[in-house]
Motif scaffolding. Structure first.
Motif, mmCIF file in Angstrom:
data_model
loop_
_atom_site.group_PDB
_atom_site.id
_atom_site.type_symbol
_atom_site.label_atom_id
_atom_site.label_comp_id
_atom_site.label_asym_id
_atom_site.label_seq_id
_atom_site.Cartn_x
_atom_site.Cartn_y
_atom_site.Cartn_z
ATOM 1 N N LYS A 19 0.802 -1.217 0.000
ATOM 2 C CA LYS A 19 0.000 0.000 0.000
ATOM 3 C C LYS A 19 0.844 1.282 0.000
ATOM 4 O O LYS A 19 0.302 2.392 -0.096
ATOM 5 N N LEU A 20 2.178 1.147 0.115
ATOM 6 C CA LEU A 20 3.054 2.309 0.131
ATOM 7 C C LEU A 20 4.044 2.240 -1.029
ATOM 8 O O LEU A 20 4.290 1.160 -1.586
ATOM 9 N N TYR A 21 4.610 3.391 -1.396
ATOM 10 C CA TYR A 21 5.646 3.393 -2.423
ATOM 11 C C TYR A 21 6.766 2.428 -2.022
ATOM 12 O O TYR A 21 7.052 2.218 -0.839
ATOM 13 N N LEU A 22 7.442 1.909 -3.019
ATOM 14 C CA LEU A 22 8.346 0.781 -2.825
ATOM 15 C C LEU A 22 9.579 1.099 -1.976
ATOM 16 O O LEU A 22 10.205 0.195 -1.441
ATOM 17 N N TRP A 23 9.938 2.392 -1.836
ATOM 18 C CA TRP A 23 11.115 2.686 -1.014
ATOM 19 C C TRP A 23 10.884 2.312 0.453
ATOM 20 O O TRP A 23 11.830 2.139 1.207
ATOM 21 N N LYS A 24 9.606 2.148 0.836
ATOM 22 C CA LYS A 24 9.284 1.730 2.202
ATOM 23 C C LYS A 24 9.455 0.218 2.390
ATOM 24 O O LYS A 24 9.549 -0.261 3.521
ATOM 25 N N SER A 25 9.495 -0.524 1.293
ATOM 26 C CA SER A 25 9.646 -1.987 1.353
ATOM 27 C C SER A 25 11.126 -2.341 1.410
ATOM 28 O O SER A 25 11.735 -2.739 0.414
ATOM 29 N N ALA A 26 11.694 -2.210 2.582
ATOM 30 C CA ALA A 26 13.136 -2.286 2.771
ATOM 31 C C ALA A 26 13.757 -3.580 2.236
ATOM 32 O O ALA A 26 13.306 -4.679 2.553
ATOM 33 N N LYS A 27 14.822 -3.404 1.437
ATOM 34 C CA LYS A 27 15.590 -4.541 0.921
ATOM 35 C C LYS A 27 16.606 -5.021 1.951
ATOM 36 O O LYS A 27 16.976 -4.294 2.867
ATOM 37 N N TRP A 28 17.081 -6.255 1.767
ATOM 38 C CA TRP A 28 18.159 -6.830 2.586
ATOM 39 C C TRP A 28 17.906 -6.596 4.076
ATOM 40 O O TRP A 28 18.779 -6.161 4.832
ATOM 41 N N LEU A 29 16.701 -6.930 4.488
ATOM 42 C CA LEU A 29 16.239 -6.603 5.832
ATOM 43 C C LEU A 29 17.066 -7.319 6.902
ATOM 44 O O LEU A 29 17.295 -8.516 6.828
ATOM 45 N N ARG A 30 17.484 -6.549 7.915
ATOM 46 C CA ARG A 30 18.256 -7.153 9.017
ATOM 47 C C ARG A 30 17.759 -6.759 10.396
ATOM 48 O O ARG A 30 18.092 -7.407 11.385
ATOM 49 N N ASP A 31 16.959 -5.688 10.518
ATOM 50 C CA ASP A 31 16.563 -5.220 11.836
ATOM 51 C C ASP A 31 15.193 -4.550 11.779
ATOM 52 O O ASP A 31 14.950 -3.703 10.919
ATOM 53 N N ILE A 32 14.312 -4.944 12.693
ATOM 54 C CA ILE A 32 13.005 -4.329 12.851
ATOM 55 C C ILE A 32 12.911 -3.886 14.305
ATOM 56 O O ILE A 32 13.055 -4.699 15.218
ATOM 57 N N ARG A 33 12.682 -2.603 14.499
ATOM 58 C CA ARG A 33 12.620 -2.075 15.857
ATOM 59 C C ARG A 33 11.308 -1.323 16.072
ATOM 60 O O ARG A 33 10.943 -0.455 15.276
ATOM 61 N N PHE A 34 10.616 -1.660 17.148
ATOM 62 C CA PHE A 34 9.345 -1.031 17.490
ATOM 63 C C PHE A 34 9.611 0.091 18.493
ATOM 64 O O PHE A 34 10.266 -0.122 19.514
ATOM 65 N N VAL A 35 9.105 1.280 18.177
ATOM 66 C CA VAL A 35 9.411 2.462 18.988
ATOM 67 C C VAL A 35 8.142 3.268 19.232
ATOM 68 O O VAL A 35 7.112 3.079 18.572
ATOM 69 N N ASP A 36 8.235 4.214 20.186
ATOM 70 C CA ASP A 36 7.081 5.062 20.485
ATOM 71 C C ASP A 36 7.131 6.400 19.766
ATOM 72 O O ASP A 36 6.152 7.142 19.758
ATOM 73 N N ARG A 37 8.284 6.719 19.147
ATOM 74 C CA ARG A 37 8.431 7.977 18.417
ATOM 75 C C ARG A 37 8.952 7.701 17.019
ATOM 76 O O ARG A 37 9.811 6.851 16.819
ATOM 77 N N ASP A 38 8.460 8.459 16.081
ATOM 78 C CA ASP A 38 8.866 8.284 14.693
ATOM 79 C C ASP A 38 10.318 8.737 14.500
ATOM 80 O O ASP A 38 10.800 9.636 15.197
ATOM 81 N N ALA A 39 11.004 8.114 13.553
ATOM 82 C CA ALA A 39 12.383 8.474 13.223
ATOM 83 C C ALA A 39 12.555 8.352 11.713
ATOM 84 O O ALA A 39 12.778 7.262 11.195
ATOM 85 N N PRO A 40 12.419 9.460 10.981
ATOM 86 C CA PRO A 40 12.518 9.415 9.509
ATOM 87 C C PRO A 40 13.788 8.733 9.036
ATOM 88 O O PRO A 40 14.849 8.848 9.652
ATOM 89 N N GLY A 41 13.673 7.992 7.931
ATOM 90 C CA GLY A 41 14.776 7.189 7.429
ATOM 91 C C GLY A 41 15.593 7.889 6.361
ATOM 92 O O GLY A 41 15.608 9.120 6.248
ATOM 93 N N PHE A 42 16.264 7.087 5.540
ATOM 94 C CA PHE A 42 17.250 7.608 4.584
ATOM 95 C C PHE A 42 16.646 8.608 3.611
ATOM 96 O O PHE A 42 17.129 9.732 3.470
ATOM 97 N N TRP A 43 15.584 8.217 2.891
ATOM 98 C CA TRP A 43 14.992 9.141 1.919
ATOM 99 C C TRP A 43 14.073 10.148 2.583
ATOM 100 O O TRP A 43 13.901 11.273 2.087
ATOM 101 N N GLU A 44 13.486 9.786 3.707
ATOM 102 C CA GLU A 44 12.571 10.702 4.379
ATOM 103 C C GLU A 44 13.265 11.974 4.859
ATOM 104 O O GLU A 44 12.640 13.035 4.903
#
Length: 225
Positions: free
Chosen positions: A183-208
């Motif tokens: 449902k989101l643009y493909l840059w959100k579908s992270a490649k070569w996934l190694r870490d998933i972290r659940f947090v209470d505050r948002d943290a914009p990523g590389f392209w964001e």
């Protein structure tokens, strides 16, 4: 100093800085925006998209070598049961199959992709996010990172994909494991996934942090923020 979602030296070494500068200019200029609207209930493309039959390769210019033997996934943060999965553990989870479309911010879309892997909802049932968890931070073997609301991750069509069209996802497309968020643009579908972290505050990523939209809904044409 690296920003959230920016790993600094380990990602800027192997990639071409020109690619990043070009996409940042796209964000500043609003490239590809159409101003159109479309309904996802109808069988048509999101605004500004064109259909392709192949699967174009778009990345930061680096394809990390991660074998199934070496691959590991860490799931941590605000969860009751943090886990670290190797390939054998991943393969022991219930198999999930789904067919969905994918839409890239660079204006191409591909209909009816057949995926196989482990559903996000199964992973959630294992790790059990705490009530205060609101966002998910995804990190990858190439140093890339992106962010999504937990509500976007907790969806029936989201999966940790290991196969596309019946075959193992190739290295260039993020294998051995990548996230798929249809449902989101493909840059959100992270490649070569190694870490998933659940947090209470948002943290914009590389392209964001480089001008791209924080959410990335193709039907709302959320290319840039």
């Amino acid at each position: 100093m690296p920003q959230d979602g920016d790993s600094g030296g380990d990602i800027f070494g192997p990639i071409k800085r020109k690619l990043i500068e070009t996409k940042q200019k796209w964000a500043r200029d609003g490239r590809l925006l159409t101003g159109e609207t479309a309904s996802p209930a109808k069988r048509k493309l999101p605004p500004g998209q064109r259909e392709v039959k192949n699967w174009p390769v778009l990345d930061l210019g680096s394809h990390p070598v991660v074998t199934q033997k070496e691959w590991k996934l860490s799931v941590t943060g605000l969860v009751e049961n943090p886990v670290s999965w190797d390939w054998a553990t991943l393969m022991a989870q219930p198999v999930f199959e789904d067919t969905s479309d994918m839409h890239c911010v660079t204006a191409w879309s591909r209909f009816d992709n057949r995926w196989e892997g482990v559903s996000a909802r199964h992973l959630l049932s294992v790790v059990k996010p705490k009530p205060e968890a609101k966002f998910v931070i995804l990190k990858c073997y190439d140093g890339y990172a992106t962010n999504i609301p937990l509500s976007a991750f907790d969806d029936a069509d989201v999966l940790l994909a290991t196969k596309w069209e019946g075959k193992a996802i190739t290295r260039e497309h993020g294998g051995p494991v990548r996230l798929i968020l249809p449902k989101l643009y493909l840059w959100k579908s992270a490649k070569w996934l190694r870490d998933i972290r659940f947090v209470d505050r948002d943290a914009p990523g590389f392209w964001e942090v480089r001008g791209y939209h924080n959410n990335g809904d193709p039907w709302k044409e959320e290319r840039y923020g």
